[in-house]
Design a protein around this motif. Structure first.
Motif, PDB file in Angstrom:
ATOM      1  N   VAL A   6       5.339  62.735  49.032  1.00 23.37           N
ATOM      2  CA  VAL A   6       4.961  61.386  48.731  1.00 23.37           C
ATOM      3  C   VAL A   6       5.963  60.551  48.269  1.00 23.37           C
ATOM      4  CG1 VAL A   6       3.357  60.091  47.141  1.00 23.37           C
ATOM      5  CG2 VAL A   6       2.449  62.491  48.130  1.00 23.37           C
ATOM      6  N   ARG A   7       6.839  60.853  47.476  1.00 22.47           N
ATOM      7  CA  ARG A   7       7.932  60.138  47.017  1.00 22.47           C
ATOM      8  C   ARG A   7       8.825  59.778  47.867  1.00 22.47           C
ATOM      9  NH1 ARG A   7       9.623  63.453  43.043  1.00 22.47           N
ATOM     10  NH2 ARG A   7       8.648  62.642  41.278  1.00 22.47           N
ATOM     11  N   GLY A   8       9.160  60.497  48.991  1.00 16.64           N
ATOM     12  CA  GLY A   8      10.160  60.277  49.925  1.00 16.64           C
ATOM     13  C   GLY A   8       9.611  59.144  50.741  1.00 16.64           C
ATOM     14  N   ILE A   9       8.435  58.912  51.145  1.00 18.78           N
ATOM     15  CA  ILE A   9       7.935  58.054  51.778  1.00 18.78           C
ATOM     16  C   ILE A   9       7.380  56.498  50.715  1.00 18.78           C
ATOM     17  CG2 ILE A   9       5.607  56.951  52.942  1.00 18.78           C
ATOM     18  CD1 ILE A   9       5.403  59.996  53.763  1.00 18.78           C
ATOM     19  N   ALA A  10       7.043  56.782  49.692  1.00 16.57           N
ATOM     20  CA  ALA A  10       6.526  55.749  48.846  1.00 16.57           C
ATOM     21  C   ALA A  10       7.600  55.290  47.904  1.00 16.57           C
ATOM     22  CB  ALA A  10       5.296  55.953  47.935  1.00 16.57           C
ATOM     23  N   GLY A  11       8.464  56.114  47.342  1.00 23.95           N
ATOM     24  CA  GLY A  11       9.593  55.753  46.587  1.00 23.95           C
ATOM     25  C   GLY A  11       8.895  55.665  45.133  1.00 23.95           C
ATOM     26  N   ASP A  12       9.612  54.400  44.583  1.00 24.76           N
ATOM     27  CA  ASP A  12       9.052  54.019  43.190  1.00 24.76           C
ATOM     28  C   ASP A  12       7.553  53.349  43.240  1.00 24.76           C
ATOM     29  OD1 ASP A  12      11.202  55.364  41.938  1.00 24.76           O
ATOM     30  OD2 ASP A  12      12.163  53.502  41.381  1.00 24.76           O
ATOM     31  N   LEU A  13       7.122  53.120  44.608  1.00 24.29           N
ATOM     32  CA  LEU A  13       5.613  52.628  44.676  1.00 24.29           C
ATOM     33  C   LEU A  13       4.538  53.493  44.264  1.00 24.29           C
ATOM     34  CD1 LEU A  13       6.258  50.295  47.884  1.00 24.29           C
ATOM     35  CD2 LEU A  13       6.435  49.706  45.317  1.00 24.29           C
ATOM     36  N   VAL A  14       4.968  54.751  44.306  1.00 21.94           N
ATOM     37  CA  VAL A  14       3.973  55.609  43.613  1.00 21.94           C
ATOM     38  C   VAL A  14       3.936  56.099  42.003  1.00 21.94           C
ATOM     39  CG1 VAL A  14       5.502  57.774  44.336  1.00 21.94           C
ATOM     40  CG2 VAL A  14       3.204  58.133  43.965  1.00 21.94           C
ATOM     41  N   GLU A  15       3.135  55.775  41.506  1.00 21.81           N
ATOM     42  CA  GLU A  15       2.943  55.989  39.922  1.00 21.81           C
ATOM     43  C   GLU A  15       2.571  57.391  39.535  1.00 21.81           C
ATOM     44  OE1 GLU A  15       1.492  52.840  37.234  1.00 21.81           O
ATOM     45  OE2 GLU A  15      -0.269  53.976  37.550  1.00 21.81           O
ATOM     46  N   GLU A  16       1.635  57.908  40.344  1.00 21.03           N
ATOM     47  CA  GLU A  16       1.016  59.172  39.735  1.00 21.03           C
ATOM     48  C   GLU A  16       0.561  59.853  41.077  1.00 21.03           C
ATOM     49  OE1 GLU A  16      -1.777  60.906  36.308  1.00 21.03           O
ATOM     50  OE2 GLU A  16      -2.261  59.069  37.264  1.00 21.03           O
ATOM     51  N   VAL A  17       0.763  61.226  40.958  1.00 20.37           N
ATOM     52  CA  VAL A  17      -0.044  62.208  42.131  1.00 20.37           C
ATOM     53  C   VAL A  17      -0.573  63.188  41.220  1.00 20.37           C
ATOM     54  CG1 VAL A  17       0.311  63.926  43.836  1.00 20.37           C
ATOM     55  CG2 VAL A  17       1.584  61.879  43.928  1.00 20.37           C
TER      56      VAL A  17
END
Length: 402
Positions: free
Chosen positions: A338-349
């Motif tokens: 998820v982080r590899g695709i969204a980078g810092d646009l992901v806040e929480e999983v």
């Protein structure tokens, strides 16, 4: 001592153990702790001020040591380490010089061979014997062998971890170390271990008061592989108990392997982000990596404890994903995708549902929260990110989407 250097050449490797994605590779060399007007640098300098005021000229400081270290005790590191990409994106790559110094992330600090922190699930491996350091303790033994006896090591450290407001795969630590000779504790009339433990607690209680003021404190017994006895220092702050750092009296095996079997020592380690989030009221760890002037302009050199003023709160976008997991599935691997695709646009999983059917198959449902700290995300780009996550999860993690 060497400095971490970067070169413009492309160096790639097909080593199957390499699990360093581009998003992590791009953070190498940014060294937020060396920026005097950044919250991380401000905290570091405040700690330096404490040690200089109370232990003038006694502690050496190291803050430019390479984050690329070995897992084992070896004679030399190769002249260059090759960092591969998991994402397949063709960013501008760089060659990383790690010199021929020896720093051991695990063996030298007595981390057991079967410890979970050694796994590919928890640590970023460059190759089978080279990693991005998980802690600044990786430099401890080599500094001792070089003759350093009192020192502070500050640097960026790397761990594969969950995704939320307080966890990030890159953060900053400070390691403190102090060695004592028999003359020190013999003059006190105390046992060597007791002498070191009392000196350690006195030092760190003073540091806590320097940073937080006249707060209530307590010591909690704990366990670390490299210290015995081991402690955690907690302070009562904002009506709650807050863990500040871990520490202890250094295991004699560490001193013995550095030729200091007749000595005793103490060590501590603390996370700079953890302290900065509390002292500056920073609500999201991703903000430390922001170049937005609305964030960076709020802090000045030497201004400890300035309270962060939120500049905007953009709406979150929620997306759920469900799949049947395989035996090899781990949440850290999912978060890396998820982080590899969204980078810092992901806040929480966050795992929101799990069940096992009559056939013994287990399903997980995760809620992914997308939110930018600087702008509103469009439905189109969030849907695109979610679509890429679904494709990559199925391709890389051997799961079956539901």
């Amino acid at each position: 001592m060497f400095t971490f250097n970067f070169f413009a050449d492309v160096v790639r490797d097909d080593d199957p153990t390499n699990n360093v994605p581009d998003s992590i590779f791009s953070k190498l060399g940014m060294q937020l702790h060396r920026r005097d007007k950044h919250p991380i640098g401000i905290i570091k300098n405040a700690i330096y001020d404490y040690f200089e005021s109370n232990y003038a000229k006694k502690f050496e400081t190291f803050e430019d040591l390479s984050p690329i270290v070995t897992t084992k005790q070896v004679s030399v590191l190769p002249p260059y380490s090759k960092l591969a990409s998991l994402t397949g994106k063709h960013h501008e790559d760089r060659r990383v010089s790690v010199s021929n110094r020896v720093f051991s992330n695990f063996d030298d600090v007595l981390v057991p061979a079967d410890h979970v922190s050694r796994s590919l699930n928890d640590t970023y491996y460059v190759d089978s014997q080279t990693v991005l350091r998980c802690h600044t303790s990786a430099h401890q033994a080599e500094l001792l062998r070089d003759g350093h006896r009192r020192f502070l090591v500050t640097g960026d450290v790397y761990r594969r971890d969950s995704i939320d407001s307080t966890h990030y795969p890159v953060f900053h630590q400070m390691e403190g170390f102090s060695v004592f000779s028999p003359e020190d504790w013999n003059e006190s009339g105390k046992d060597s271990t007791l002498y070191a433990a009392e000196d350690l607690k006195k030092c760190l209680e003073g540091l806590a008061r320097h940073l937080f003021g006249a707060v209530e404190m307590r010591w909690v017994d704990t366990y670390f592989p490299f210290t015995e006895p081991s402690f955690e220092l907690e302070i009562y702050f904002k009506e709650d108990w807050l863990e500040v750092l871990g520490c202890g009296v250094t295991e004699q095996r560490i001193l013995k392997q550095s030729g200091l079997e007749n000595n005793v020592a103490w060590a501590f380690g603390l996370g700079l982000e953890r302290l900065a989030m509390v002292l500056f009221d920073i609500p999201d760890i991703r903000l430390f990596w922001s170049d937005d002037e609305r964030f960076t302009s709020q802090f000045g050199k030497g201004e400890l404890g300035v309270k962060f003023k939120p500049f905007s709160k953009y709406p979150p976008c929620y997306k759920d994903i469900s799949f049947w997991i395989s035996e090899s599935f781990t949440e850290n691997n999912f978060c890396e995708v998820v982080r590899g695709i969204a980078g810092d646009l992901v806040e929480e999983v966050k795992l929101i549902d799990s069940f096992t059917n009559k056939k013994g198959m287990t399903s997980h449902c995760y809620r992914i929260v997308f939110r930018s700290m600087e702008r509103s995300l469009t439905d189109e780009e969030v849907n695109d990110l979610q679509s890429k996550v679904r494709d990559e999860v199925q391709r890389k993690l051997n799961v079956e989407l539901r």
